[in-house]
Motif scaffolding. Structure first.
Motif, PDB file in Angstrom:
ATOM      1  N   UNK A 145      -6.271 -32.793 -39.430  1.00  0.00           N
ATOM      2  CA  UNK A 145      -5.666 -32.607 -38.106  1.00  0.00           C
ATOM      3  C   UNK A 145      -4.973 -33.742 -37.601  1.00  0.00           C
ATOM      4  N   UNK A 146      -4.905 -34.739 -38.454  1.00  0.00           N
ATOM      5  CA  UNK A 146      -4.489 -36.060 -38.015  1.00  0.00           C
ATOM      6  C   UNK A 146      -2.727 -35.881 -38.079  1.00  0.00           C
ATOM      7  N   UNK A 147      -2.072 -36.430 -36.960  1.00  0.00           N
ATOM      8  CA  UNK A 147      -0.925 -36.638 -36.793  1.00  0.00           C
ATOM      9  C   UNK A 147      -0.251 -37.739 -36.508  1.00  0.00           C
ATOM     10  N   UNK A 148       0.925 -38.337 -37.347  1.00  0.00           N
ATOM     11  CA  UNK A 148       1.470 -39.544 -37.238  1.00  0.00           C
ATOM     12  C   UNK A 148       2.437 -39.549 -36.152  1.00  0.00           C
ATOM     13  N   UNK A 149       2.906 -40.776 -36.072  1.00  0.00           N
ATOM     14  CA  UNK A 149       4.022 -41.063 -34.957  1.00  0.00           C
ATOM     15  C   UNK A 149       5.423 -40.890 -35.497  1.00  0.00           C
ATOM     16  N   UNK A 150       6.307 -39.967 -34.948  1.00  0.00           N
ATOM     17  CA  UNK A 150       7.648 -40.051 -35.700  1.00  0.00           C
ATOM     18  C   UNK A 150       8.307 -41.306 -35.556  1.00  0.00           C
ATOM     19  N   UNK A 151       8.963 -41.876 -36.719  1.00  0.00           N
ATOM     20  CA  UNK A 151       9.631 -43.448 -36.927  1.00  0.00           C
ATOM     21  C   UNK A 151      10.645 -43.208 -37.889  1.00  0.00           C
ATOM     22  N   UNK A 152      11.434 -44.398 -37.871  1.00  0.00           N
ATOM     23  CA  UNK A 152      12.599 -44.593 -38.804  1.00  0.00           C
ATOM     24  C   UNK A 152      12.274 -45.878 -39.110  1.00  0.00           C
ATOM     25  N   UNK A 153      13.090 -46.308 -40.173  1.00  0.00           N
ATOM     26  CA  UNK A 153      13.306 -47.848 -40.742  1.00  0.00           C
ATOM     27  C   UNK A 153      14.815 -48.210 -40.750  1.00  0.00           C
ATOM     28  N   UNK A 154      15.577 -47.764 -39.768  1.00  0.00           N
ATOM     29  CA  UNK A 154      17.032 -47.912 -39.953  1.00  0.00           C
ATOM     30  C   UNK A 154      17.085 -49.597 -39.348  1.00  0.00           C
ATOM     31  N   UNK A 155      16.250 -50.224 -38.627  1.00  0.00           N
ATOM     32  CA  UNK A 155      16.320 -51.548 -38.252  1.00  0.00           C
ATOM     33  C   UNK A 155      16.234 -52.518 -39.572  1.00  0.00           C
ATOM     34  N   UNK A 156      15.095 -52.237 -40.384  1.00  0.00           N
ATOM     35  CA  UNK A 156      14.628 -53.090 -41.350  1.00  0.00           C
ATOM     36  C   UNK A 156      15.264 -52.588 -42.715  1.00  0.00           C
ATOM     37  N   UNK A 157      16.069 -51.385 -42.733  1.00  0.00           N
ATOM     38  CA  UNK A 157      16.399 -50.895 -43.917  1.00  0.00           C
ATOM     39  C   UNK A 157      15.530 -50.487 -45.103  1.00  0.00           C
ATOM     40  N   UNK A 158      14.128 -50.156 -44.700  1.00  0.00           N
ATOM     41  CA  UNK A 158      13.307 -50.132 -45.684  1.00  0.00           C
ATOM     42  C   UNK A 158      13.099 -48.678 -46.058  1.00  0.00           C
ATOM     43  N   UNK A 159      13.378 -48.396 -47.295  1.00  0.00           N
ATOM     44  CA  UNK A 159      13.347 -46.950 -47.912  1.00  0.00           C
ATOM     45  C   UNK A 159      11.780 -47.079 -48.474  1.00  0.00           C
ATOM     46  N   UNK A 160      11.282 -45.673 -48.278  1.00  0.00           N
ATOM     47  CA  UNK A 160       9.830 -45.559 -48.126  1.00  0.00           C
ATOM     48  C   UNK A 160       9.381 -44.269 -49.261  1.00  0.00           C
ATOM     49  N   UNK A 161       8.562 -44.486 -50.009  1.00  0.00           N
ATOM     50  CA  UNK A 161       7.870 -43.511 -51.142  1.00  0.00           C
ATOM     51  C   UNK A 161       6.527 -43.170 -50.464  1.00  0.00           C
ATOM     52  N   UNK A 162       6.187 -41.777 -50.193  1.00  0.00           N
ATOM     53  CA  UNK A 162       4.958 -41.282 -49.872  1.00  0.00           C
ATOM     54  C   UNK A 162       4.371 -40.373 -50.936  1.00  0.00           C
ATOM     55  N   UNK A 163       3.188 -41.100 -51.448  1.00  0.00           N
ATOM     56  CA  UNK A 163       2.657 -40.167 -52.688  1.00  0.00           C
ATOM     57  C   UNK A 163       1.264 -39.805 -52.096  1.00  0.00           C
ATOM     58  N   UNK A 164       1.185 -38.256 -52.038  1.00  0.00           N
ATOM     59  CA  UNK A 164      -0.064 -37.557 -51.481  1.00  0.00           C
ATOM     60  C   UNK A 164      -1.113 -37.750 -52.627  1.00  0.00           C
ATOM     61  N   UNK A 165      -2.304 -38.522 -52.739  1.00  0.00           N
ATOM     62  CA  UNK A 165      -3.099 -38.557 -53.660  1.00  0.00           C
ATOM     63  C   UNK A 165      -4.204 -37.482 -53.594  1.00  0.00           C
ATOM     64  N   UNK A 166      -4.675 -37.129 -52.292  1.00  0.00           N
ATOM     65  CA  UNK A 166      -5.554 -36.149 -52.096  1.00  0.00           C
ATOM     66  C   UNK A 166      -5.184 -35.408 -50.861  1.00  0.00           C
ATOM     67  N   UNK A 167      -5.645 -34.223 -50.713  1.00  0.00           N
ATOM     68  CA  UNK A 167      -5.282 -33.281 -49.589  1.00  0.00           C
ATOM     69  C   UNK A 167      -4.042 -32.508 -49.524  1.00  0.00           C
ATOM     70  N   UNK A 168      -3.755 -32.200 -48.469  1.00  0.00           N
ATOM     71  CA  UNK A 168      -2.439 -31.387 -47.959  1.00  0.00           C
ATOM     72  C   UNK A 168      -2.103 -31.813 -46.823  1.00  0.00           C
ATOM     73  N   UNK A 169      -0.474 -31.989 -46.674  1.00  0.00           N
ATOM     74  CA  UNK A 169       0.175 -32.579 -45.623  1.00  0.00           C
ATOM     75  C   UNK A 169       1.666 -32.102 -45.271  1.00  0.00           C
ATOM     76  N   UNK A 170       2.102 -32.162 -44.296  1.00  0.00           N
ATOM     77  CA  UNK A 170       3.371 -31.743 -44.043  1.00  0.00           C
ATOM     78  C   UNK A 170       4.212 -33.122 -43.475  1.00  0.00           C
ATOM     79  N   UNK A 171       5.251 -33.304 -43.982  1.00  0.00           N
ATOM     80  CA  UNK A 171       6.108 -34.325 -43.745  1.00  0.00           C
ATOM     81  C   UNK A 171       7.457 -33.569 -43.061  1.00  0.00           C
ATOM     82  N   UNK A 172       7.868 -34.092 -41.808  1.00  0.00           N
ATOM     83  CA  UNK A 172       9.143 -33.670 -40.970  1.00  0.00           C
ATOM     84  C   UNK A 172       9.903 -34.862 -41.258  1.00  0.00           C
ATOM     85  N   UNK A 173      11.023 -34.448 -41.878  1.00  0.00           N
ATOM     86  CA  UNK A 173      12.030 -35.521 -42.178  1.00  0.00           C
ATOM     87  C   UNK A 173      13.504 -34.998 -41.638  1.00  0.00           C
TER      88      UNK A 173
END
Length: 105
Positions: free
Chosen positions: A40-68
């Motif tokens: 039931x946890x929900x993260x904050x919508x955000x981007x990294x346009x200002x710092x140019x950081x590319x991210x990789x999310x690896x889901x080790x355990x569980x089930x989740x939805x990413x909205x991109x």
């Protein structure tokens, strides 16, 4: 020193379960985090346009939805998702989930 070791449990979480390991590991360019959240946890919508950081999310355990950029991406344990810096992203955990997140400019 040629290495650093930290247990993410020893790093105080922010945002309800996000453990930023960059400083504890002494990383200069690579951001490494562990996200350990309940169902039931929900993260904050955000981007990294200002710092140019590319991210990789690896889901080790569980089930989740990413909205991109408005597109829903369903993730299962073992999935890895790369997100461009300018893309808006948000994570939602359907069940207790553990992510490793790496980011670099």
């Amino acid at each position: 020193m040629s290495h650093a070791l930290v247990d993410y449990h020893d790093v105080d979480p922010v945002g309800g379960g996000l453990h930023f390991l960059r400083d504890s590991l002494g990383c200069e360019k690579l951001g490494v985090s562990v996200l350990d959240v309940e169902a039931g946890w929900s993260g904050k919508a955000h981007d990294h346009a200002d710092d140019g950081q590319e991210e990789v999310y690896v889901l080790v355990e569980g089930a989740a939805t990413a909205t991109v950029d408005g597109e829903t991406v369903t993730m299962s344990a073992g999935d890895a998702l790369r997100v461009d810096p300018a893309a808006t992203r948000q994570l939602d955990a359907e069940e207790s989930s553990l992510f490793v997140i790496a980011g670099a400019p």
